[in-house]
Design a protein around this motif. Structure first.
Motif, PDB file in Angstrom:
ATOM      1  N   ILE A 176       0.944  -1.174   0.460  1.00  0.00           N
ATOM      2  CA  ILE A 176       0.368   0.023   0.393  1.00  0.00           C
ATOM      3  C   ILE A 176       1.200   1.769   0.242  1.00  0.00           C
ATOM      4  O   ILE A 176       2.149   1.288   1.384  1.00  0.00           O
ATOM      5  N   GLY A 177       0.461   2.513  -0.665  1.00  0.00           N
ATOM      6  CA  GLY A 177       1.671   3.004  -0.895  1.00  0.00           C
ATOM      7  C   GLY A 177       0.438   4.977  -0.372  1.00  0.00           C
ATOM      8  O   GLY A 177      -0.651   5.261  -0.718  1.00  0.00           O
ATOM      9  N   PHE A 178       1.284   5.588  -0.013  1.00  0.00           N
ATOM     10  CA  PHE A 178       0.756   7.008   0.157  1.00  0.00           C
ATOM     11  C   PHE A 178       0.928   8.411  -0.949  1.00  0.00           C
ATOM     12  O   PHE A 178       2.626   7.929  -0.158  1.00  0.00           O
ATOM     13  N   ASN A 179       0.352   9.082  -1.474  1.00  0.00           N
ATOM     14  CA  ASN A 179       0.857   9.694  -1.740  1.00  0.00           C
ATOM     15  C   ASN A 179       0.537  11.197  -0.778  1.00  0.00           C
ATOM     16  O   ASN A 179      -0.545  11.790  -1.146  1.00  0.00           O
ATOM     17  N   LEU A 180       2.191  11.464  -0.112  1.00  0.00           N
ATOM     18  CA  LEU A 180       1.724  12.488   0.096  1.00  0.00           C
ATOM     19  C   LEU A 180       1.351  13.885   0.353  1.00  0.00           C
ATOM     20  O   LEU A 180       0.789  15.077   1.098  1.00  0.00           O
ATOM     21  N   ASP A 181       1.437  13.968  -0.809  1.00  0.00           N
ATOM     22  CA  ASP A 181       1.504  15.529  -1.794  1.00  0.00           C
ATOM     23  C   ASP A 181       0.045  15.596  -2.424  1.00  0.00           C
ATOM     24  O   ASP A 181      -0.370  16.871  -2.728  1.00  0.00           O
ATOM     25  N   GLU A 182      -1.014  14.126  -1.772  1.00  0.00           N
ATOM     26  CA  GLU A 182      -2.386  14.758  -2.671  1.00  0.00           C
ATOM     27  C   GLU A 182      -2.638  15.678  -1.249  1.00  0.00           C
ATOM     28  O   GLU A 182      -2.583  15.297  -0.253  1.00  0.00           O
ATOM     29  N   PRO A 183      -3.699  16.162  -1.216  1.00  0.00           N
ATOM     30  CA  PRO A 183      -4.661  17.139  -0.218  1.00  0.00           C
ATOM     31  C   PRO A 183      -4.786  16.756   0.390  1.00  0.00           C
ATOM     32  O   PRO A 183      -4.542  16.062   1.898  1.00  0.00           O
ATOM     33  N   LEU A 184      -6.201  15.126   0.213  1.00  0.00           N
ATOM     34  CA  LEU A 184      -6.157  14.156   1.788  1.00  0.00           C
ATOM     35  C   LEU A 184      -5.253  12.395   1.217  1.00  0.00           C
ATOM     36  O   LEU A 184      -6.091  11.777  -0.210  1.00  0.00           O
ATOM     37  N   PRO A 185      -4.691  12.313   1.508  1.00  0.00           N
ATOM     38  CA  PRO A 185      -3.988  10.893   1.262  1.00  0.00           C
ATOM     39  C   PRO A 185      -4.460   9.577   1.117  1.00  0.00           C
ATOM     40  O   PRO A 185      -5.114  10.079   2.846  1.00  0.00           O
ATOM     41  N   VAL A 186      -5.253   9.194   0.170  1.00  0.00           N
ATOM     42  CA  VAL A 186      -5.716   7.753   0.445  1.00  0.00           C
ATOM     43  C   VAL A 186      -4.433   7.041   0.324  1.00  0.00           C
ATOM     44  O   VAL A 186      -3.580   6.301  -0.867  1.00  0.00           O
ATOM     45  N   PRO A 187      -4.803   5.369   0.773  1.00  0.00           N
ATOM     46  CA  PRO A 187      -4.545   4.205   0.770  1.00  0.00           C
ATOM     47  C   PRO A 187      -4.378   3.720  -1.091  1.00  0.00           C
ATOM     48  O   PRO A 187      -5.227   3.630  -1.616  1.00  0.00           O
ATOM     49  N   ARG A 188      -3.757   3.833  -1.865  1.00  0.00           N
ATOM     50  CA  ARG A 188      -3.459   2.820  -2.762  1.00  0.00           C
ATOM     51  C   ARG A 188      -2.840   2.130  -3.056  1.00  0.00           C
ATOM     52  O   ARG A 188      -1.634   1.499  -2.399  1.00  0.00           O
ATOM     53  N   ASN A 189      -2.811   1.075  -4.304  1.00  0.00           N
ATOM     54  CA  ASN A 189      -1.745  -0.192  -4.958  1.00  0.00           C
ATOM     55  C   ASN A 189      -1.095   0.645  -4.926  1.00  0.00           C
ATOM     56  O   ASN A 189      -0.625   1.858  -5.683  1.00  0.00           O
ATOM     57  N   ALA A 190       0.094  -0.301  -4.272  1.00  0.00           N
ATOM     58  CA  ALA A 190       1.772  -0.517  -5.354  1.00  0.00           C
ATOM     59  C   ALA A 190       1.821  -1.596  -5.698  1.00  0.00           C
ATOM     60  O   ALA A 190       1.726  -2.286  -5.100  1.00  0.00           O
ATOM     61  N   ASP A 191       2.410  -1.230  -6.785  1.00  0.00           N
ATOM     62  CA  ASP A 191       3.538  -2.175  -6.985  1.00  0.00           C
ATOM     63  C   ASP A 191       4.603  -2.817  -6.808  1.00  0.00           C
ATOM     64  O   ASP A 191       4.841  -2.203  -5.979  1.00  0.00           O
TER      65      ASP A 191
END
Length: 306
Positions: A176-191
């Protein structure tokens, strides 16, 4: 005083439970304490009550609701292992001051020894951590979401040493990856190699943990824009009841730092023999994340380091 002259004196003494007959004519051996009967009687009642209560507790101890009510600790036992060594880290670090002297180079093992002595390093660009969860409830714990609780978010200050180490990947059960640059970071699929983030993880996944069951999450947190301290928050459902559980990096929050506008020194592996040597900011960042440096998203926009 003879037997014929002996006078028998009886005195009734009232107690809360019965009467005590006291002989005052010297016949000590004939003293009878009738309260003993009542004491034995009440002791039997209390013992019987304890047996009944024990039976009730034993019976209901097998009920999940009761076991969960009596359970101690959080719904999930959490162990956090942050990747903070050169050989298995997927990112870069910031160190106060200068790390190497002019013309100095260090092999990987030497750099690892230097870092082991430094507790002042901060993850730059990416933090990787393995979070192990173990079920601690009779009812299954359903993890329905994970979000970031930001403690602070500021622009990275210039200065210090940027130490870069190319991504090595990480083998974990759930990525699981989080992009902390997003306004509201959400858990994303990470390769598997951690090179890009995709759609929202919980849109097409669910995680359930039974008592004693263990689940591993391999988290990556990336930023090129901000200096962020934050906690992880697990959204949980236990027997249709919603709750949350906060996860920290030990006694501290997680901390990931984007790239500053300038550094006192940038250090990266030398292309000739792999030793770490002083380079410039642009070359160090190119080794780390390409030019321009971005948080790569399969879906959505990517943030770019200026």
């Amino acid at each position: 005083m003879g037997d014929g002259d002996r006078r028998e004196v009886r005195q009734q003494v009232r107690s809360g439970k019965g009467s005590v007959n006291t002989l005052a004519a010297g016949d000590v051996g004939d003293v009878h304490v009738t309260n003993n009967y009542y004491r034995v009687k009440w002791a039997g009642v209390i013992a019987s009550a304890m047996v009944v209560v024990g039976g009730v507790v034993y019976h209901f101890a097998g009920v999940p609701d009761v076991r969960d009510a009596l359970a101690s600790g959080p719904p999930l036992h959490v162990t956090v292992q942050t990747r903070d060594s050169v050989v298995n880290h997927n990112g870069a670090w910031l160190f106060p001051g200068r790390l190497l002297s002019a013309g100095q180079t260090l092999h990987t093992d030497q750099m690892a020894a230097v870092m082991a002595k430094r507790s002042d390093k901060v993850d730059t660009y990416e933090t990787t951590t393995l979070v192990t969860l173990e079920g601690n409830r009779s009812h299954t714990v359903d993890i329905t979401g994970i979000h970031i609780k930001v403690r602070s978010k500021v622009t990275p200050a210039p200065g210090g040493t940027l130490l870069v180490y190319p991504s090595q990947g990480e083998d974990t059960n759930i990525k699981i990856g989080f992009n902390l640059d997003e306004p509201l970071p959400v858990p994303r699929n990470a390769d598997p190699e951690g090179e890009a983030y995709g759609g929202r993880y919980f849109d097409d996944h669910s995680v359930s943990v039974k008592k004693g069951e263990i689940v591993n999450f391999g988290f990556t947190f990336q930023t090129v824009k901000w200096d962020v301290t934050y906690d992880l928050v697990l959204d949980e459902v236990i027997d249709r009841k919603r709750t949350t559980q906060t996860v920290t990096n030990g006694s501290r929050p997680f901390h990931t730092r984007g790239f500053a506008s300038a550094y006192d020194q940038a250090v990266a592996p030398d292309s000739q023999d792999g030793s770490f040597a002083v380079t410039d900011r642009a070359k160090a960042m190119d080794k780390m994340c390409g030019t321009p440096c971005t948080v790569q998203l399969v879906q959505g926009s990517a943030a770019t380091a200026k």
